[in-house]
Design an enzyme around this catalytic site. Structure first.
Site, PDB file in Angstrom:
ATOM      1  N   GLU A 148       1.158 -18.721 -16.904  1.00 34.78           N
ATOM      2  CA  GLU A 148       1.728 -19.807 -16.093  1.00 34.78           C
ATOM      3  C   GLU A 148       1.757 -21.061 -16.969  1.00 34.78           C
ATOM      4  OE1 GLU A 148       0.157 -22.685 -12.533  1.00 34.78           O
ATOM      5  OE2 GLU A 148      -0.295 -20.552 -12.310  1.00 34.78           O
ATOM      6  N   LYS A 168      -1.268 -20.183  -2.941  1.00 36.64           N
ATOM      7  CA  LYS A 168      -2.276 -20.441  -3.976  1.00 36.64           C
ATOM      8  C   LYS A 168      -3.408 -21.238  -3.332  1.00 36.64           C
ATOM      9  CE  LYS A 168      -2.761 -23.425  -8.056  1.00 36.64           C
ATOM     10  NZ  LYS A 168      -2.040 -24.102  -9.139  1.00 36.64           N
ATOM     11  N   THR A 192       2.393 -26.185 -12.073  1.00 36.27           N
ATOM     12  CA  THR A 192       2.392 -27.629 -11.836  1.00 36.27           C
ATOM     13  C   THR A 192       3.818 -28.137 -11.614  1.00 36.27           C
ATOM     14  OG1 THR A 192       0.511 -27.696 -13.383  1.00 36.27           O
ATOM     15  CG2 THR A 192       1.228 -29.784 -12.492  1.00 36.27           C
TER      16      THR A 192
END
Length: 212
Positions: free
Chosen positions: A41, A130, A70
Site C-alpha cells: 500500500e 479498515k 492515505t
C-alpha cells in the site's frame, strides 16, 4: 464474501509504505516482496506515489498486489487509479471521497473505528472497512465488532505485528495492514534493506502459522 476481495484475502498482509522519496519507496517495496509480503500500500505520504505504484506494477504484474494508501482527496483517487492501483485506502470515510473512490472501480477500503463509523462505511458500499487505529482496541475489539457485524470485511491496521498476527485473524480479520513493524521508517531512511526483508519474512512466517 465478494470475489473482489479474493486478492486481499489471499495476500493477507498489506505493507503500509511511507517513504521520504520515490527511490526509497521502490527499494523498500522490493525488500518487502523479497521477504514474502506481496501486498504493498503505497501511501500518498510518499512523494510521487502514483509513479511508484506504476513502476511496481510494471516490475511485478500480478505477482504483487499494489495499491494506494492515505487517499484523502478525489484527485488522489483518480491519480492512483490511473497509475493502475488495484486498491485504494483512505484513513477515514468521507461520503464524497468514498463515492469517488468507488467510481474508479477499484477495491475500496476506508477507515472506521466505532460501530457507527463501520455502519456508515458499509452503507456507502466499501469493499473493506479498515479498522484504524486498531492498536487502540487490539484483537479483542475486532472480535467485539464481529457481534453486530458478523460478515463485514474488516481489516485492522495499526498495532499489527508478527506476534499478534494470528490473534487478528482469529478475531475475524479479512486481511491486515502493517506499518511501522514491517515498513519501518527508520530502516527505510537508513536504506537498511536487510532489516526490512527480515521484518517481512517474520510476517510471512507468522501468516503461514496463523493459516496453518
Amino acid at each position: 464474501m465478494s470475489d473482489r476481495l479474493d486478492r486481499a484475502r489471499t495476500t493477507g498482509i498489506l505493507a503500509v509504505l511511507r517513504a521520504p522519496s520515490p527511490e526509497l519507496a521502490l527499494e523498500a517495496s522490493e525488500a518487502i516482496i523479497r521477504g514474502g509480503v506481496t501486498g504493498i500500500e503505497v501511501t500518498f505520504s510518499t512523494p510521487d506515489a502514483p509513479a511508484v505504484i506504476r513502476e511496481l506494477i510494471a516490475r511485478h504484474g500480478d505477482a504483487a498486489y499494489i495499491g494506494a494508501g492515505t487517499v484523502t482527496t478525489e484527485a488522489q483517487a483518480a491519480q492512483a487509479a490511473d497509475a493502475g492501483a488495484e486498491f485504494l485506502v483512505s484513513p477515514g470515510t468521507l461520503p464524497h471521497l468514498t463515492r469517488s473512490m468507488l467510481d474508479t472501480g477499484r477495491v475500496v477500503m476506508t477507515g472506521a473505528m466505532t460501530p457507527t463509523e463501520v455502519m456508515g462505511a458499509l452503507e456507502l458500499g466499501v469493499d473493506v472497512v479498515k479498522i484504524f487505529p486498531a492498536s487502540l482496541g487490539g484483537p479483542s475489539y475486532l472480535g467485539a465488532l464481529r457481534g453486530p457485524f458478523p460478515t463485514a470485511p474488516l481489516m485492522p491496521t495499526g498495532g499489527v505485528n508478527p506476534d499478534n498476527l494470528a490473534a487478528w485473524f482469529a478475531a475475524g480479520a479479512v486481511a491486515v495492514g502493517a506499518g511501522g513493524d514491517l515498513a519501518n521508517g527508520a530502516a527505510i531512511a537508513a536504506s537498511d534493506w536487510s532489516d526490512i526483508e527480515l521484518r517481512a519474512a517474520r510476517f510471512t512466517t507468522a501468516l503461514s502459522a496463523a493459516r496453518g
